[in-house]
Design an enzyme around this catalytic site. Structure first.
Site, PDB file in Angstrom:
ATOM      1  N   TYR A 144       7.977  29.863  61.801  1.00 51.47           N
ATOM      2  CA  TYR A 144       9.425  30.068  61.857  1.00 51.47           C
ATOM      3  C   TYR A 144       9.856  31.274  61.027  1.00 51.47           C
ATOM      4  O   TYR A 144       9.390  31.464  59.903  1.00 51.47           O
ATOM      5  CB  TYR A 144      10.154  28.831  61.316  1.00 51.47           C
ATOM      6  CG  TYR A 144      10.011  27.608  62.181  1.00 51.47           C
ATOM      7  CD1 TYR A 144      10.511  27.598  63.478  1.00 51.47           C
ATOM      8  CD2 TYR A 144       9.367  26.472  61.698  1.00 51.47           C
ATOM      9  CE1 TYR A 144      10.381  26.466  64.277  1.00 51.47           C
ATOM     10  CE2 TYR A 144       9.243  25.340  62.488  1.00 51.47           C
ATOM     11  CZ  TYR A 144       9.755  25.347  63.776  1.00 51.47           C
ATOM     12  OH  TYR A 144       9.626  24.234  64.568  1.00 51.47           O
ATOM     13  N   ASP A 184       5.268  19.535  60.265  1.00 52.16           N
ATOM     14  CA  ASP A 184       4.006  18.822  60.511  1.00 52.16           C
ATOM     15  C   ASP A 184       2.787  19.736  60.546  1.00 52.16           C
ATOM     16  O   ASP A 184       1.678  19.271  60.804  1.00 52.16           O
ATOM     17  CB  ASP A 184       4.059  18.112  61.871  1.00 52.16           C
ATOM     18  CG  ASP A 184       5.398  17.465  62.118  1.00 52.16           C
ATOM     19  OD1 ASP A 184       5.730  16.534  61.371  1.00 52.16           O
ATOM     20  OD2 ASP A 184       6.119  17.921  63.033  1.00 52.16           O
ATOM     21  N   ARG A 206      17.847   5.542  28.815  1.00 54.20           N
ATOM     22  CA  ARG A 206      17.818   5.145  30.227  1.00 54.20           C
ATOM     23  C   ARG A 206      18.273   3.686  30.303  1.00 54.20           C
ATOM     24  O   ARG A 206      19.454   3.417  30.237  1.00 54.20           O
ATOM     25  CB  ARG A 206      16.409   5.380  30.781  1.00 54.20           C
ATOM     26  CG  ARG A 206      16.316   5.331  32.281  1.00 54.20           C
ATOM     27  CD  ARG A 206      14.994   5.838  32.815  1.00 54.20           C
ATOM     28  NE  ARG A 206      13.851   4.994  32.462  1.00 54.20           N
ATOM     29  CZ  ARG A 206      12.604   5.212  32.880  1.00 54.20           C
ATOM     30  NH1 ARG A 206      12.321   6.267  33.628  1.00 54.20           N
ATOM     31  NH2 ARG A 206      11.617   4.410  32.537  1.00 54.20           N
ATOM     32  N   LYS A 244       3.936   1.434  40.725  1.00 56.37           N
ATOM     33  CA  LYS A 244       5.176   1.661  41.490  1.00 56.37           C
ATOM     34  C   LYS A 244       4.996   2.880  42.396  1.00 56.37           C
ATOM     35  O   LYS A 244       4.025   3.625  42.263  1.00 56.37           O
ATOM     36  CB  LYS A 244       6.352   1.827  40.532  1.00 56.37           C
ATOM     37  CG  LYS A 244       6.198   2.942  39.525  1.00 56.37           C
ATOM     38  CD  LYS A 244       7.158   2.775  38.351  1.00 56.37           C
ATOM     39  CE  LYS A 244       6.859   3.740  37.265  1.00 56.37           C
ATOM     40  NZ  LYS A 244       7.956   4.535  36.793  1.00 56.37           N
ATOM     41  N   ARG A 301       1.018  -0.019  29.152  1.00 55.19           N
ATOM     42  CA  ARG A 301       1.523   0.135  30.521  1.00 55.19           C
ATOM     43  C   ARG A 301       1.154   1.511  31.085  1.00 55.19           C
ATOM     44  O   ARG A 301       2.026   2.321  31.406  1.00 55.19           O
ATOM     45  CB  ARG A 301       3.055  -0.004  30.553  1.00 55.19           C
ATOM     46  CG  ARG A 301       3.625  -1.319  30.055  1.00 55.19           C
ATOM     47  CD  ARG A 301       5.101  -1.429  30.445  1.00 55.19           C
ATOM     48  NE  ARG A 301       5.873  -0.253  30.084  1.00 55.19           N
ATOM     49  CZ  ARG A 301       6.541  -0.100  28.935  1.00 55.19           C
ATOM     50  NH1 ARG A 301       6.547  -1.066  28.039  1.00 55.19           N
ATOM     51  NH2 ARG A 301       7.209   1.011  28.695  1.00 55.19           N
TER      52      ARG A 301
HETATM   53  C1  LIG Z   1       8.802   1.502  31.957  1.00 52.88           C
HETATM   54  C2  LIG Z   1       7.593   2.292  32.321  1.00 52.88           C
HETATM   55  N1  LIG Z   1       6.411   2.006  31.741  1.00 52.88           N
HETATM   56  C3  LIG Z   1       5.285   2.693  32.027  1.00 52.88           C
HETATM   57  C4  LIG Z   1       5.297   3.746  32.931  1.00 52.88           C
HETATM   58  C5  LIG Z   1       4.029   4.505  33.194  1.00 52.88           C
HETATM   59  O1  LIG Z   1       4.188   5.848  32.836  1.00 52.88           O
HETATM   60  P1  LIG Z   1       2.948   6.877  32.900  1.00 52.88           P
HETATM   61  O2  LIG Z   1       2.681   7.093  34.347  1.00 52.88           O
HETATM   62  O3  LIG Z   1       3.461   8.100  32.227  1.00 52.88           O
HETATM   63  O4  LIG Z   1       1.814   6.213  32.204  1.00 52.88           O
HETATM   64  C6  LIG Z   1       6.503   4.073  33.558  1.00 52.88           C
HETATM   65  C7  LIG Z   1       6.524   5.183  34.515  1.00 52.88           C
HETATM   66  O5  LIG Z   1       7.378   6.018  34.546  1.00 52.88           O
HETATM   67  C8  LIG Z   1       7.678   3.332  33.243  1.00 52.88           C
HETATM   68  O6  LIG Z   1       8.846   3.635  33.820  1.00 52.88           O
END
Ligand SMILES: Cc1ncc(COP(=O)(O)O)c(C=O)c1O
Length: 371
Positions: free
Chosen positions: A264, A311, A135, A37, A220
């Site tokens: 600046y 920039d 969450r 993501k 994950r």
């Molecule tokens: C639902 C879920 N799974 C896995 C991850 C991966 O997390 P990380 O980058 O800490 O491994 C995230 C990231 O925030 C997440 O929201």
């Protein structure tokens, strides 16, 4: 690697990403859902998706349906899951593109059914369970009835169940164990009732590293794919490699007289004749407008002086007499004995390495190579 066209750019080592996925696979028998993501944690989502798939990730995880649809439009065929909220009107798109969504409320599932009827087939979804993150997630006590209701449902197939840890990077906190116990109790009840979906997953990077008992059918990992530490307490193993370097070119180098303001607000004023360089990087690129920063020029750490602009920013180059306009400057990465890591930038900016890489602006060209 072609970077002559750019004044600032990111170099992303896809070999490092492949290496990191392979290292993960050595440490578990579970499937790997590579979390890509936020533009692949800033690294460039498409290239990361391809590298992760090539190295053996069988799933890719994103936060939003738009991210998943972009991947499909770009030809990515790996199994895809949206981990966050998907608006009901997007359910037909998810189905047509073979994208899994997350369900975490009964009303949400009902709305999805309405939209799922518009196309043939069944929506594929994983049920998210609240075990302590506070969450998204269905309270465990509602899960069994919900799964019973959706067993053999004509529009929705719940083929996975998952949860997410709040403090897996702090192994001494005992929080992950508590969440795991809640999750395991639910899974046991579901198995007994023959309602447990086939895919069970829970582990982010920190849980993957600290708690092998959380691996279940799939892990994950996000941050460790990019070779970065989940937190100061949970470091990525040394066999993993960071993939990202941020470079810029010195676009101007002048000697300013004593008493000359720089940038600046003129908060920096030269105290003598000083060699002041410019790099075309600023807060519009995701660099931060904070004092006390350094970059690497010709293997030496030099100070950024004056305020960071949108920039551009200025460098004090008295200690690098051989610096030339056109020189490569490193903002994040290593050269000879010097290194500036995502952790270093996070410390300067009062944040975490995740935010450093996710904040890298889209306008920064990503140049890919493999080492
Ligand atoms: C639902 C879920 N799974 C896995 C991850 C991966 O997390 P990380 O980058 O800490 O491994 C995230 C990231 O925030 C997440 O929201």
């Amino acid at each position: 690697m072609e970077n002559r066209a750019y004044s600032t750019w990111l170099e992303v080592d896809l070999g490092a990403i492949e290496n990191n996925i392979k290292e993960i696979k050595k440490m578990t028998t579970a499937q790997v859902m590579a979390i890509i993501k936020a533009n692949g944690y800033g690294h460039g989502v498409l290239a990361v998706a391809e590298a992760a798939t090539k190295a053996g990730a069988s799933w890719l995880g994103v936060a939003r349906i738009e991210e998943a649809l972009n991947l499909r439009a770009a030809g990515i065929q790996t199994q895809l899951m949206v981990l966050g909220y998907t608006p009901p009107v997007m359910i037909p798109e998810a189905m047509l593109n073979n994208i899994h969504v997350a369900i975490y409320q009964r009303e949400m599932a009902k709305a999805y059914v309405v939209h799922a009827k518009k196309v043939e087939g069944r929506l594929k979804a994983h049920l998210k369970i609240e075990t302590g993150m506070g969450r998204l997630g269905m309270a465990p006590e509602f899960a069994q009835d919900f799964l019973f209701e959706y067993k053999n449902h004509p529009q929705v197939e719940i083929d996975g169940i998952f949860t997410h840890f709040a403090r897996a990077d702090e192994p001494q906190a005992r929080s992950a164990e508590q969440q795991l116990e809640i999750f395991n109790n639910l899974l046991n009840a579901l198995r007994k009732a023959k309602l447990c979906p086939p895919m069970v997953h829970a582990a982010n990077s920190a849980a993957f590293l600290n708690f092998p008992q959380t691996h279940f059918d799939m892990v994950r990992p996000g941050i460790v794919i990019y070779g970065l530490d989940p937190s100061p307490e949970t470091k990525v193993p040394e066999t993993f490699r960071p993939a990202l370097t941020w470079k810029a070119r010195l676009t101007s180098l002048r000697t300013l007289p004593a008493g000359h303001g720089v940038s600046y607000g003129s908060i920096y004023v030269t105290t003598k004749e000083e060699r002041i360089g410019v790099i075309p990087v600023g807060y519009g690129d995701g660099y931060r407008r904070v004092p006390g920063q350094q970059v690497i020029v010709r293997g030496k750490l030099v100070d950024i002086v004056g305020r960071v602009c949108m920039d551009q920013c200025m460098l004090q180059l008295d200690s690098v007499p051989d610096a030339q306009p056109g020189d490569e400057v490193i903002l994040l990465g290593r050269e000879s004995a010097q290194a500036i890591t995502a952790n270093d930038l996070a410390k300067r900016w009062g944040t975490i390495n995740y935010e450093v890489v996710c904040g890298l602006a889209d306008r920064l060209p990503r140049v890919y190579y493999s080492s």
